[in-house]
Motif scaffolding. Structure first.
Motif: not given
Ligand SMILES: N[C@@H](CCC(=O)N[C@@H](CS)C(=O)NCC(=O)O)C(=O)O
Length: 262
Positions: A85-91, A58-75
């Motif tokens: 569409p905003f990619g946040t949790v909770p969803t 699932h490497r292609s799903f890796g996206r840079q976090s924006r807020l609250g995850f210290g810039g981690d890659l989130l899948y």
């Protein structure tokens, strides 16, 4: 299951939905893990902890976090981003995952709407429902400054600007809430409990996390914003908050969490 919520846990924002669900008898499924583990999870309707192989696949799903995850890659899968569409949790998702709901206030609204037959948490007419919406909107305005402040405490880079904005936001919020309850109203809107009361409890509980960062604050030469002065200045809303924390629909989520901050 009538609604599935994916989030980091614990997260006071999802209590909005779980408290409403307890009151209306709606079956909500909560899926997630501690905040620090969500970068190992697949963010999806079928969210789960990934195996090593899945992380590669699932490497292609890796996206840079924006807020609250210290810039981690989130899948985040494409269908997750389609749902939110905003990619946040909770969803949240409807039972077959075809509809995504984002923003914790709207997730709570979903529960209240699903439960309309069993209980009335979202007003009795267009006017009272819209007044409730006003409290939810005011809560989101407060929540933005609160979130930036708490995240800066978490990452140890709080500034006097963020602290000042959070101070102003909290006082503006509490001042309005206190006025809404005066001179002696039992609930924020009308004569019964509504999602306005639920939302306010969750947002204020979240702000109490400030207390976990006394050391960060003192190193930045800043004072804690929460404390006895709030009870003295805004007695009606602080009492309302305390009473609701003990309420049987709130207590399972809120009680042990807030007890450590009293
Ligand atoms: N106002 C939103 C806040 C949600 C939010 O900002 N979530 C952050 C974590 S605190 C997030 O999911 N960030 C994902 C990312 O950075 O990609 C709500 O109440 O649901």
């Amino acid at each position: 299951m009538e609604l599935r919520i994916f989030s980091y846990l614990p997260n006071p924002r999802i209590w909005k939905a779980t408290i409403a669900a307890r009151l209306c008898g709606i079956n909500v499924e909560v899926v997630g893990a501690p905040h620090t583990e969500l970068s190992q999870w697949l963010w999806d309707f079928e969210a789960h902890l990934m195996t090593e192989k899945e992380r590669v696949d699932h490497r292609s799903f890796g996206r840079q976090s924006r807020l609250g995850f210290g810039g981690d890659l989130l899948y985040k899968t494409d269908s997750f981003l389609n749902a939110n569409p905003f990619g946040t949790v909770p969803t949240a998702f409807n039972p077959d995952g075809s509809v995504g709901i984002f923003e914790s206030n709207s997730i709570m609204r979903t529960v209240a709407r699903l439960g309309t037959g069993a209980c009335s948490l979202y007003g009795d007419d267009a006017y009272s429902a819209s007044r409730i919406d006003g409290f939810l909107d005011a809560s989101l305005v407060f929540a933005r400054d609160s979130q930036l402040y708490l995240l800066s405490l978490l990452s140890g880079n709080v500034t006097s600007n963020l602290h000042g904005a959070a101070y102003q936001a909290l006082h503006t919020y509490l001042d309005g809430l206190n006025r809404a309850l005066s001179p002696d109203r039992t609930y924020l809107v009308g004569d019964t409990l509504s999602i306005a009361d639920i939302c306010v409890v969750a947002e204020l509980a979240l702000f109490l996390r400030e207390r976990d960062y006394e050391k960060v604050l003192s190193e930045a030469d800043l004072e804690r914003i929460t404390g006895p002065v709030l009870y003295e200045s805004y007695p009606l809303i602080t009492d309302h908050f305390r009473k609701l924390c003990e309420h049987e629909a709130f207590a399972p989520d809120v009680n042990s969490y807030v007890k450590k901050y009293w």
